[in-house]
Design an enzyme around this catalytic site. Structure first.
Site, PDB file in Angstrom:
ATOM      1  CB  SER A   1      24.948  37.383   9.809  1.00 11.77           C
ATOM      2  OG  SER A   1      23.790  36.796  10.507  1.00 11.77           O
TER       3      SER A   1
ATOM      4  CB  SER B   1      26.675  32.844  25.524  1.00 11.52           C
ATOM      5  OG  SER B   1      25.361  32.177  25.547  1.00 11.52           O
TER       6      SER B   1
ATOM      7  CE1 TYR C   1      27.776  29.477  21.109  1.00  3.53           C
ATOM      8  CE2 TYR C   1      26.081  29.258  22.604  1.00  3.53           C
ATOM      9  CZ  TYR C   1      27.018  30.057  21.753  1.00  3.53           C
ATOM     10  OH  TYR C   1      26.515  31.357  21.620  1.00  3.53           O
TER      11      TYR C   1
ATOM     12  CE  LYS D   1      29.883  32.096  22.121  1.00  5.25           C
ATOM     13  NZ  LYS D   1      30.485  33.177  21.452  1.00  5.25           N
TER      14      LYS D   1
ATOM     15  CB  THR E   1      20.955  36.437  15.098  1.00  2.82           C
ATOM     16  OG1 THR E   1      21.221  35.481  15.904  1.00  2.82           O
ATOM     17  CG2 THR E   1      21.109  37.677  16.148  1.00  2.82           C
TER      18      THR E   1
HETATM   19  N1  NAP Z   1      21.837  35.186  19.153  1.00  9.05           N
HETATM   20  C1  NAP Z   1      21.766  34.859  20.276  1.00  9.05           C
HETATM   21  O1  NAP Z   1      20.761  34.651  20.851  1.00  9.05           O
HETATM   22  C2  NAP Z   1      23.216  34.756  21.012  1.00  9.05           C
HETATM   23  C3  NAP Z   1      23.156  34.687  22.264  1.00  9.05           C
HETATM   24  C4  NAP Z   1      24.503  34.750  22.779  1.00  9.05           C
HETATM   25  C5  NAP Z   1      25.534  34.700  22.291  1.00  9.05           C
HETATM   26  N2  NAP Z   1      25.568  34.939  20.835  1.00  9.05           N
HETATM   27  C6  NAP Z   1      26.778  35.123  20.084  1.00  9.05           C
HETATM   28  O2  NAP Z   1      26.687  36.206  19.520  1.00  9.05           O
HETATM   29  C7  NAP Z   1      27.753  36.100  18.342  1.00  9.05           C
HETATM   30  C8  NAP Z   1      27.194  36.436  17.161  1.00  9.05           C
HETATM   31  O3  NAP Z   1      26.245  35.524  16.688  1.00  9.05           O
HETATM   32  P1  NAP Z   1      24.533  35.998  16.000  1.00  9.05           P
HETATM   33  O4  NAP Z   1      23.531  35.800  16.777  1.00  9.05           O
HETATM   34  O5  NAP Z   1      24.713  37.229  15.352  1.00  9.05           O
HETATM   35  O6  NAP Z   1      24.715  34.906  14.857  1.00  9.05           O
HETATM   36  P2  NAP Z   1      24.575  34.779  13.271  1.00  9.05           P
HETATM   37  O7  NAP Z   1      23.632  35.697  12.827  1.00  9.05           O
HETATM   38  O8  NAP Z   1      24.572  33.244  13.016  1.00  9.05           O
HETATM   39  O9  NAP Z   1      26.034  35.348  12.868  1.00  9.05           O
HETATM   40  C9  NAP Z   1      27.284  34.868  13.303  1.00  9.05           C
HETATM   41  C10 NAP Z   1      28.473  35.624  12.472  1.00  9.05           C
HETATM   42  O10 NAP Z   1      29.568  34.824  12.786  1.00  9.05           O
HETATM   43  C11 NAP Z   1      30.342  34.756  11.635  1.00  9.05           C
HETATM   44  N3  NAP Z   1      31.192  33.589  11.381  1.00  9.05           N
HETATM   45  C12 NAP Z   1      30.828  32.195  11.679  1.00  9.05           C
HETATM   46  N4  NAP Z   1      31.855  31.347  11.509  1.00  9.05           N
HETATM   47  C13 NAP Z   1      33.109  32.068  11.131  1.00  9.05           C
HETATM   48  C14 NAP Z   1      34.399  31.955  10.942  1.00  9.05           C
HETATM   49  N5  NAP Z   1      34.909  30.890  10.879  1.00  9.05           N
HETATM   50  N6  NAP Z   1      35.095  33.132  10.518  1.00  9.05           N
HETATM   51  C15 NAP Z   1      34.621  34.257  10.537  1.00  9.05           C
HETATM   52  N7  NAP Z   1      33.320  34.574  10.868  1.00  9.05           N
HETATM   53  C16 NAP Z   1      32.543  33.353  11.121  1.00  9.05           C
HETATM   54  C17 NAP Z   1      29.207  34.747  10.280  1.00  9.05           C
HETATM   55  O11 NAP Z   1      29.695  35.164   9.207  1.00  9.05           O
HETATM   56  P3  NAP Z   1      30.078  34.250   7.801  1.00  9.05           P
HETATM   57  O12 NAP Z   1      29.377  33.173   7.914  1.00  9.05           O
HETATM   58  O13 NAP Z   1      29.907  35.317   6.737  1.00  9.05           O
HETATM   59  O14 NAP Z   1      31.400  34.058   7.973  1.00  9.05           O
HETATM   60  C18 NAP Z   1      28.127  35.814  10.956  1.00  9.05           C
HETATM   61  O15 NAP Z   1      28.454  37.095  10.777  1.00  9.05           O
HETATM   62  C19 NAP Z   1      28.135  34.668  18.257  1.00  9.05           C
HETATM   63  O16 NAP Z   1      29.469  34.521  19.016  1.00  9.05           O
HETATM   64  C20 NAP Z   1      27.142  34.059  19.209  1.00  9.05           C
HETATM   65  O17 NAP Z   1      27.872  32.836  20.025  1.00  9.05           O
HETATM   66  C21 NAP Z   1      24.294  35.082  20.017  1.00  9.05           C
END
Ligand code: NAP
Length: 262
Positions: free
Chosen positions: A13, A139, A152, A156, A187
């Site tokens: 994702s 983050s 959270y 981080k 996302t």
């Molecule tokens: N989007 C933002 O605004 C933002 C901002 C700052 C940082 N981030 C960071 O970016 C990273 C990716 O997040 P995203 O925004 O792409 O969110 P997302 O669309 O919710 O994707 C999260 C991903 O993490 C995987 N995941 C969750 N729990 C897991 C587990 N126990 N084992 C293995 N995989 C796991 C999920 O896959 P499954 O459910 O298939 O396991 C999914 O592929 C995260 O570390 C998040 O903290 C995001």
């Protein structure tokens, strides 16, 4: 990138998926990992259409057996790991006073312990090869605190302490470490975020909705890794908060009181 072997966790994702596509476009071989195998299979088809080699290894980063399987299967298939991109993660939408300690532990297990445990397994191979690159998705709230994100934000922040220290330890082994701090990226992060009792928030935040695309974020991540940066901030004007916190802390602490987070 040609012939580089890149492991991406959380590839099912958002940012992880987009990074897999970006690496594949640039000719890398990608190892796709997450818990949802159906989504990984779907992504694998798209990656193969770009002509890239792909391996799917389902893995829950909190499970030791899964983490070992991910590293072992990668070595068996490709013989090495050039980049480990620790992207899997989960956010939070709840006040500290209402949040169960179990939920805070769960956030730590996924966002911190899962990341460092997987990194240790990959390191063994990187140190033997005297080469490798470890990417960690933190983050902007890994750089400052923010309401509704206590647990959270703590996970981080912990990554910064660990991986900054690790970077220094690995210098002589020719292994690089980059900490990536995205701001708002559109996302499913807010939909999947945990609330006070551990249930999913199930809502798209306005802030997340207004974020940059996962594809744009991924392009900037891959470029920053390629350039050998130590830390990078990716997003829109919210990135300014990092600099306000660093250079004008008094202003930051007043501003944060006026933010009504969702
Ligand atoms: N989007 C933002 O605004 C933002 C901002 C700052 C940082 N981030 C960071 O970016 C990273 C990716 O997040 P995203 O925004 O792409 O969110 P997302 O669309 O919710 O994707 C999260 C991903 O993490 C995987 N995941 C969750 N729990 C897991 C587990 N126990 N084992 C293995 N995989 C796991 C999920 O896959 P499954 O459910 O298939 O396991 C999914 O592929 C995260 O570390 C998040 O903290 C995001």
């Amino acid at each position: 990138m040609r012939n580089q072997v890149v492991i991406i966790t959380g590839a099912s994702s958002g940012i992880g998926r987009a990074c897999a596509m970006e690496y594949a476009k640039q000719g890398a071989s990608v190892v796709l990992s997450a818990r949802n195998q159906d989504k990984l299979e779907e992504l694998s088809t798209a990656v193969k259409e770009l002509g890239a080699k792909v391996l799917i290894v389902p893995c829950d980063v909190t499970i030791d057996q899964d983490r070992r399987k991910l590293i072992d299967a990668t070595i068996e298939e490709f013989g090495r790991i050039d980049v480990l991109l620790n992207n899997a993660g989960i956010s939070q939408r709840s006040l500290a006073k209402d949040t169960l300690l179990e939920v805070e532990r769960q956030l730590m297990e996924i966002n911190y312990f899962g990341v460092i445990a997987l990194t240790k397994l990959a390191l063994k191979h990187m140190i033997a090869a005297k080469s490798g690159h470890i990417g960690v998705i933190s983050s902007i709230v890994g750089k400052f605190g923010f309401p509704l994100r206590t647990g959270y934000s703590a996970t981080k922040h912990a990554l910064h302490g660990y991986f900054e220290s690790l970077r220094a330890e690995l210098h002589d082994d020719n292994i690089k470490v980059i900490i990536i701090c995205p701001g708002r990226v559109k996302t499913n992060i807010s939909i999947n975020a945990l609330t006070e009792d551990g249930s999913s928030h199930s809502k798209m935040d306005d802030g997340t909705e207004a974020g940059i695309s996962a594809e744009s974020c991924a392009r900037q991540i891959v470029k920053a890794i390629d350039k050998g940066k130590r830390e990078t901030y990716i997003g829109g004007k919210e990135i300014l908060m990092i600099y306000i916190r660093r250079f004008l802390p008094g202003v930051f602490h007043k501003m944060i009181l006026n933010i009504k987070p969702t």
